[in-house]
Design a protein around this motif. Sequence first.
Motif, PDB file in Angstrom:
ATOM      1  N   GLN A   1       0.822  -1.207   0.000  1.00 51.89           N
ATOM      2  CA  GLN A   1       0.000   0.000   0.000  1.00 51.89           C
ATOM      3  C   GLN A   1       0.854   1.255   0.000  1.00 51.89           C
ATOM      4  OE1 GLN A   1      -2.294  -0.847   3.517  1.00 51.89           O
ATOM      5  NE2 GLN A   1      -4.056  -1.608   2.363  1.00 51.89           N
ATOM      6  N   TYR A   2       1.912   1.268   0.821  1.00 49.49           N
ATOM      7  CA  TYR A   2       2.788   2.439   0.895  1.00 49.49           C
ATOM      8  C   TYR A   2       3.543   2.668  -0.414  1.00 49.49           C
ATOM      9  CZ  TYR A   2       1.981   2.678   5.935  1.00 49.49           C
ATOM     10  OH  TYR A   2       1.407   2.807   7.174  1.00 49.49           O
ATOM     11  N   SER A   3       3.752   1.592  -1.180  1.00 47.26           N
ATOM     12  CA  SER A   3       4.451   1.736  -2.459  1.00 47.26           C
ATOM     13  C   SER A   3       3.542   2.253  -3.569  1.00 47.26           C
ATOM     14  CB  SER A   3       5.050   0.395  -2.887  1.00 47.26           C
ATOM     15  OG  SER A   3       4.022  -0.532  -3.200  1.00 47.26           O
ATOM     16  N   GLY A   4       2.273   2.475  -3.244  1.00 47.95           N
ATOM     17  CA  GLY A   4       1.343   3.047  -4.217  1.00 47.95           C
ATOM     18  C   GLY A   4       0.477   2.040  -4.942  1.00 47.95           C
ATOM     19  N   MET A   5       0.536   0.768  -4.566  1.00 42.94           N
ATOM     20  CA  MET A   5      -0.287  -0.248  -5.227  1.00 42.94           C
ATOM     21  C   MET A   5      -1.738  -0.152  -4.770  1.00 42.94           C
ATOM     22  SD  MET A   5       1.991  -3.721  -5.298  1.00 42.94           S
ATOM     23  CE  MET A   5       3.497  -3.809  -6.257  1.00 42.94           C
ATOM     24  N   ASN A   6      -2.634  -0.374  -5.692  1.00 40.28           N
ATOM     25  CA  ASN A   6      -4.061  -0.435  -5.365  1.00 40.28           C
ATOM     26  C   ASN A   6      -4.358  -1.862  -4.915  1.00 40.28           C
ATOM     27  OD1 ASN A   6      -6.855  -0.431  -5.240  1.00 40.28           O
ATOM     28  ND2 ASN A   6      -7.081   0.875  -7.041  1.00 40.28           N
ATOM     29  N   THR A   7      -4.129  -2.130  -3.645  1.00 43.19           N
ATOM     30  CA  THR A   7      -4.251  -3.498  -3.139  1.00 43.19           C
ATOM     31  C   THR A   7      -5.675  -4.026  -3.226  1.00 43.19           C
ATOM     32  OG1 THR A   7      -4.493  -2.642  -0.882  1.00 43.19           O
ATOM     33  CG2 THR A   7      -2.279  -3.259  -1.601  1.00 43.19           C
ATOM     34  N   ARG A   8      -6.659  -3.147  -3.069  1.00 47.25           N
ATOM     35  CA  ARG A   8      -8.048  -3.588  -3.170  1.00 47.25           C
ATOM     36  C   ARG A   8      -8.355  -4.099  -4.572  1.00 47.25           C
ATOM     37  NH1 ARG A   8     -11.280   1.237   0.122  1.00 47.25           N
ATOM     38  NH2 ARG A   8     -10.879   0.404   2.236  1.00 47.25           N
ATOM     39  N   ARG A   9      -7.919  -3.342  -5.562  1.00 45.97           N
ATOM     40  CA  ARG A   9      -8.151  -3.752  -6.955  1.00 45.97           C
ATOM     41  C   ARG A   9      -7.465  -5.077  -7.251  1.00 45.97           C
ATOM     42  NH1 ARG A   9      -5.115  -2.884 -11.580  1.00 45.97           N
ATOM     43  NH2 ARG A   9      -6.268  -2.943 -13.548  1.00 45.97           N
ATOM     44  N   ILE A  10      -6.239  -5.244  -6.747  1.00 44.27           N
ATOM     45  CA  ILE A  10      -5.503  -6.487  -6.996  1.00 44.27           C
ATOM     46  C   ILE A  10      -6.211  -7.671  -6.364  1.00 44.27           C
ATOM     47  CG2 ILE A  10      -3.354  -7.727  -6.497  1.00 44.27           C
ATOM     48  CD1 ILE A  10      -1.896  -5.018  -6.748  1.00 44.27           C
ATOM     49  N   LEU A  11      -6.679  -7.518  -5.120  1.00 41.26           N
ATOM     50  CA  LEU A  11      -7.373  -8.612  -4.449  1.00 41.26           C
ATOM     51  C   LEU A  11      -8.653  -8.992  -5.177  1.00 41.26           C
ATOM     52  CD1 LEU A  11      -6.882  -7.666  -0.687  1.00 41.26           C
ATOM     53  CD2 LEU A  11      -5.974  -9.679  -1.857  1.00 41.26           C
ATOM     54  N   VAL A  12      -9.406  -7.991  -5.636  1.00 43.35           N
ATOM     55  CA  VAL A  12     -10.630  -8.281  -6.384  1.00 43.35           C
ATOM     56  C   VAL A  12     -10.304  -9.045  -7.663  1.00 43.35           C
ATOM     57  CG1 VAL A  12     -12.556  -7.255  -7.666  1.00 43.35           C
ATOM     58  CG2 VAL A  12     -11.927  -6.344  -5.429  1.00 43.35           C
ATOM     59  N   LEU A  13      -9.262  -8.625  -8.375  1.00 45.46           N
ATOM     60  CA  LEU A  13      -8.863  -9.310  -9.606  1.00 45.46           C
ATOM     61  C   LEU A  13      -8.398 -10.734  -9.323  1.00 45.46           C
ATOM     62  CD1 LEU A  13      -6.942  -6.514 -11.567  1.00 45.46           C
ATOM     63  CD2 LEU A  13      -9.071  -7.634 -12.248  1.00 45.46           C
ATOM     64  N   VAL A  14      -7.661 -10.925  -8.232  1.00 48.53           N
ATOM     65  CA  VAL A  14      -7.148 -12.257  -7.881  1.00 48.53           C
ATOM     66  C   VAL A  14      -8.297 -13.231  -7.673  1.00 48.53           C
ATOM     67  CG1 VAL A  14      -6.092 -13.559  -5.991  1.00 48.53           C
ATOM     68  CG2 VAL A  14      -4.900 -11.601  -6.971  1.00 48.53           C
ATOM     69  N   TYR A  15      -9.290 -12.838  -6.898  1.00 50.04           N
ATOM     70  CA  TYR A  15     -10.394 -13.751  -6.607  1.00 50.04           C
ATOM     71  C   TYR A  15     -11.336 -13.901  -7.807  1.00 50.04           C
ATOM     72  CZ  TYR A  15      -9.004 -14.334  -1.784  1.00 50.04           C
ATOM     73  OH  TYR A  15      -8.307 -14.687  -0.650  1.00 50.04           O
ATOM     74  N   THR A  16     -11.414 -12.874  -8.644  1.00 48.77           N
ATOM     75  CA  THR A  16     -12.200 -13.007  -9.874  1.00 48.77           C
ATOM     76  C   THR A  16     -11.553 -14.013 -10.815  1.00 48.77           C
ATOM     77  OG1 THR A  16     -12.975 -10.706  -9.701  1.00 48.77           O
ATOM     78  CG2 THR A  16     -13.178 -11.775 -11.850  1.00 48.77           C
ATOM     79  N   LEU A  17     -10.226 -13.928 -10.968  1.00 46.11           N
ATOM     80  CA  LEU A  17      -9.513 -14.905 -11.794  1.00 46.11           C
ATOM     81  C   LEU A  17      -9.628 -16.309 -11.209  1.00 46.11           C
ATOM     82  CD1 LEU A  17      -6.279 -12.878 -12.652  1.00 46.11           C
ATOM     83  CD2 LEU A  17      -8.072 -13.580 -14.253  1.00 46.11           C
ATOM     84  N   SER A  18      -9.596 -16.405  -9.891  1.00 44.44           N
ATOM     85  CA  SER A  18      -9.795 -17.701  -9.242  1.00 44.44           C
ATOM     86  C   SER A  18     -11.163 -18.271  -9.599  1.00 44.44           C
ATOM     87  CB  SER A  18      -9.662 -17.546  -7.725  1.00 44.44           C
ATOM     88  OG  SER A  18      -9.935 -18.770  -7.061  1.00 44.44           O
ATOM     89  N   GLY A  19     -12.190 -17.423  -9.572  1.00 44.62           N
ATOM     90  CA  GLY A  19     -13.530 -17.872  -9.941  1.00 44.62           C
ATOM     91  C   GLY A  19     -13.627 -18.297 -11.396  1.00 44.62           C
TER      92      GLY A  19
END
Length: 331
Positions: free
Chosen positions: A210-228
Amino acid sequence: MKAIAQKFNATFGADMTGPAIAFLAVMVIFGLAANNFISSATFGSVAFQLPELGLLTLAMLLPLLTGGINLSVTFTANLSGLAAAWVMQIYGGVDASPSAFLLGVLAALATGGAAGLMTGAAIAYTRAHPILVTLSMMIFLRGLGEFLTRGGDVSGFPSFIAPIGHGQLFGFPIPLLIFVICVGLWQLLLTRFKLGFGLLMIGSNIEAAQYSGMNTRRILVLVYTLSGLMCAVAGVIMLARFNSVRVGHGESYLLITVLAAFLGGIDPFGGFGRVLPVFVALIVLQLLSSGLNLMGANQHLATALWGVLMIVVMAARTIVSAYFASRRKKG
């Protein structure tokens, strides 16, 4: 021997040590103990049985790398398969056209993607633990599926679907080819795309990400969507393989997907792991099951030995890692 081990680690990575040891052990033990273990029949059986478990393991892999988990993989796959089955039932059942099947596949992908999207959004925006969120999703999907099917199954599909689960292309099983393509896609995702780097960063330290500027929420949503979405692919393969869909299909695969991932060197706390060692670990587990079947062992024994194998390989991996760490300190 030391030189061989160092060369192996330099070429394939230290996380391949455990799966490689397990593969060699299974081949030697069952090659000596079981008649006709090392044969085309055994490897043909493994090639057709591997994709179901393999695709579900790929669906489990990305959440594990973020330090999470997806306990709903099997029920997401089954509900996605049910979506495809219902579409084909609407458009003629056994007389459904190829276009109806393609529409069913799209429905399956939409269902799996939607389940993953809801799961990822809940984890990302509520900060609830992935175990609690995915357990809730598992219960929801199971209950929804049983309500819609009244606990039964859906069957009666066109004959041209069968080769997807049982056919061959250029001598290779079609489901295995689909699985290998998916392995390649996951490999590219983790090594060539920012999403792969981002999910590993989240698994290592989400605050630092998060401190490095990553949109962690967006990444988590994409990860679980790809899992689905990967669950949906598994659901379609199981539909074609069994010629029916039921909410409980493959329910026993859930914990085995976690076992295969950890056997393949995935860090239980996230942040580290590769696709190739997991692929080898899946082959080992399937060979173990086939070897025990040839020896006439009870299937419950195979399940018990999977756990023993996991303990042995993790211990061996720890010992090897400690050995090389001590050698590096000595100079």
